[in-house]
Design an enzyme around this catalytic site. Structure first.
Site, PDB file in Angstrom:
ATOM      1  N   THR A 177       0.845  -1.188   0.000  1.00 22.04           N
ATOM      2  CA  THR A 177       0.000   0.000   0.000  1.00 22.04           C
ATOM      3  C   THR A 177       0.884   1.242   0.000  1.00 22.04           C
ATOM      4  O   THR A 177       1.988   1.209   0.516  1.00 22.04           O
ATOM      5  CB  THR A 177      -0.832  -0.071   1.291  1.00 22.04           C
ATOM      6  OG1 THR A 177      -1.730  -1.147   1.167  1.00 22.04           O
ATOM      7  CG2 THR A 177      -1.569   1.202   1.593  1.00 22.04           C
ATOM      8  N   ARG A 205     -14.243  -7.462   0.158  1.00 22.18           N
ATOM      9  CA  ARG A 205     -13.406  -7.137   1.314  1.00 22.18           C
ATOM     10  C   ARG A 205     -12.825  -5.715   1.177  1.00 22.18           C
ATOM     11  O   ARG A 205     -12.290  -5.329   0.149  1.00 22.18           O
ATOM     12  CB  ARG A 205     -12.275  -8.152   1.420  1.00 22.18           C
ATOM     13  CG  ARG A 205     -11.331  -7.956   2.605  1.00 22.18           C
ATOM     14  CD  ARG A 205     -10.127  -7.106   2.279  1.00 22.18           C
ATOM     15  NE  ARG A 205      -9.252  -6.946   3.442  1.00 22.18           N
ATOM     16  CZ  ARG A 205      -8.202  -6.135   3.474  1.00 22.18           C
ATOM     17  NH1 ARG A 205      -7.884  -5.429   2.418  1.00 22.18           N
ATOM     18  NH2 ARG A 205      -7.460  -6.026   4.564  1.00 22.18           N
ATOM     19  N   GLY A 207     -10.258  -3.006   3.322  1.00 23.01           N
ATOM     20  CA  GLY A 207      -9.327  -2.861   4.439  1.00 23.01           C
ATOM     21  C   GLY A 207      -9.426  -1.483   5.078  1.00 23.01           C
ATOM     22  O   GLY A 207     -10.426  -0.767   4.927  1.00 23.01           O
ATOM     23  N   ASP A 208      -8.369  -1.129   5.783  1.00 24.99           N
ATOM     24  CA  ASP A 208      -8.365   0.148   6.513  1.00 24.99           C
ATOM     25  C   ASP A 208      -8.061   1.353   5.626  1.00 24.99           C
ATOM     26  O   ASP A 208      -8.414   2.484   5.976  1.00 24.99           O
ATOM     27  CB  ASP A 208      -7.312   0.092   7.628  1.00 24.99           C
ATOM     28  CG  ASP A 208      -5.911  -0.143   7.056  1.00 24.99           C
ATOM     29  OD1 ASP A 208      -5.762  -1.060   6.210  1.00 24.99           O
ATOM     30  OD2 ASP A 208      -4.987   0.586   7.429  1.00 24.99           O
ATOM     31  N   GLY A 231      -5.053  -4.810   7.493  1.00 21.33           N
ATOM     32  CA  GLY A 231      -6.171  -3.883   7.532  1.00 21.33           C
ATOM     33  C   GLY A 231      -7.250  -4.188   8.551  1.00 21.33           C
ATOM     34  O   GLY A 231      -7.781  -3.280   9.198  1.00 21.33           O
TER      35      GLY A 231
HETATM   36  N1  ASP Z   1      -3.732  -1.996   4.839  1.00 25.62           N
HETATM   37  C1  ASP Z   1      -3.932  -2.572   3.547  1.00 25.62           C
HETATM   38  C2  ASP Z   1      -5.212  -3.396   3.539  1.00 25.62           C
HETATM   39  O1  ASP Z   1      -5.465  -4.076   4.508  1.00 25.62           O
HETATM   40  C3  ASP Z   1      -2.812  -3.437   3.085  1.00 25.62           C
HETATM   41  C4  ASP Z   1      -1.416  -2.853   3.180  1.00 25.62           C
HETATM   42  O2  ASP Z   1      -1.162  -1.914   3.921  1.00 25.62           O
HETATM   43  O3  ASP Z   1      -0.530  -3.358   2.463  1.00 25.62           O
HETATM   44  O4  ASP Z   1      -5.915  -3.377   2.554  1.00 25.62           O
END
Ligand code: ASP
Length: 311
Positions: A177, A205, A207-208, A231
């Site tokens: 990310t 799905r 994530g954060d 996440g």
């Molecule tokens: N936080 C991101 C997610 O869960 C993944 C990442 O930081 O690589 O989608």
């Protein structure tokens, strides 16, 4: 008017394990991170806004296939790409976010458009795509996002129930990310985060990264934060907002608040990852609890640096 500015960027906490990093690969990552830093620095050094700087830096990282965002996004269980992004401005606490979007080169700019051109904060899926089309966004063919390595990562998982974060120890190719945080010469803060999420993800799905308060947060009173990590845990820990709250309500410094969250609270929940953050005095911190985190910073005093592993 404050004359100082600061910028920090990350390319994910899911770095290649030290033993797998070659000098040539390290050089590629370093060059890409430098390019993103330059894009943000250029704006801030001309008294541009933190918001413009974080968007510009993240766009460079989204255009680079090395990172799990934009062009380099991982494959979903259906063999597609679904991207998430969010952006927030610390002065007004305006924010914009998109989730589960496809075919958009620079999801961070769409997130900014949600903030500035809609009455909403968060648009997802078909609706977000419809919004993008009304604004005239080009929808890229899947080939634009195709990457042999990403494809192989997905083929290894596709017939299983597994999904994979760039942080998983099991795999040998790790990406991440991307995000940026900045403090501009006016003392305004901004944060931006963009991701392709997890390889083989399904069921919509999310994530954060696109969630304001979890993966991204900015408030001039405290700090601007962009997270990277597992996440699900970052959502449950409301990580970005937690750092801000520890500063605002408990009076912790930026460094102490960020370290408490990444080195204690996230680990206690069972998550891993890191974050970058900047406060209104221009202080920068970049803690992580994984083996490495692609990261870089630059300030008006001429200090700058790029690192991957612990110093
Ligand atoms: N936080 C991101 C997610 O869960 C993944 C990442 O930081 O690589 O989608």
């Amino acid at each position: 008017m404050i004359k100082n500015f600061s910028l920090a960027i990350h390319g994910g906490a899911g770095t290649l394990l030290r033993g797998q990093m070659t000098p040539a690969k390290e050089q590629e990552y370093t060059a890409a991170l430098q390019h993103a830093l330059d894009a943000g620095h250029d704006i801030l050094s001309k008294a541009g806004s933190a918001l413009d700087a974080v968007e510009a830096a993240v766009r460079v990282l989204e255009d680079c296939p090395l990172f799990n965002a934009g062009r380099g996004s991982v494959f979903t269980a259906e063999g597609t790409h679904q991207m998430d992004a969010s952006i927030m401005e610390g002065r007004t606490r305006n924010a914009g976010a998109v989730s589960l979007i496809t075919g958009i080169r620079n999801p961070i700019s769409l997130a900014r458009d949600v903030m500035e051109k809609s009455n909403h904060v968060f648009l997802a899926g078909d609706g977000a795509m419809h919004f993008a089309k009304t604004l005239g966004y080009t929808i890229e063919e899947p080939t634009y996002f195709h990457n042999d390595l990403r494809h192989k990562q997905w083929l290894d998982l596709r017939d299983s129930e597994a999904f994979q974060l760039d942080h998983s120890d099991k795999k040998d190719s790790k990406f991440g990310t991307v995000g940026a945080v900045a403090c501009d010469v006016h003392g305004n803060l901004a944060a931006a985060t963009s991701t392709g999420g997890m390889t083989n993800k399904k069921w919509g799905r999310v994530g954060d990264s696109p969630m304001i308060g979890a993966g991204t947060y900015a408030n001039n009173v405290t700090c601007a934060i962009s997270c990277t990590g597992s996440g699900e845990f970052f959502i449950r820990g409301v990580v970005a907002y937690d750092v801000s709250c520890l500063m605002e309500y408990r009076g912790l410094s930026l460094a102490d608040a960020a370290s408490e969250v990444i080195q204690n609270r996230v680990l206690q929940l069972g998550g891993d990852g890191g974050l970058i953050a900047v406060d209104a005095q221009g202080n920068i911190v970049m803690p992580f609890n994984t083996e490495g985190m692609y990261r870089g910073f630059a300030t008006s005093s001429g200090k700058s640096g790029i690192s991957i592993y612990k110093d």
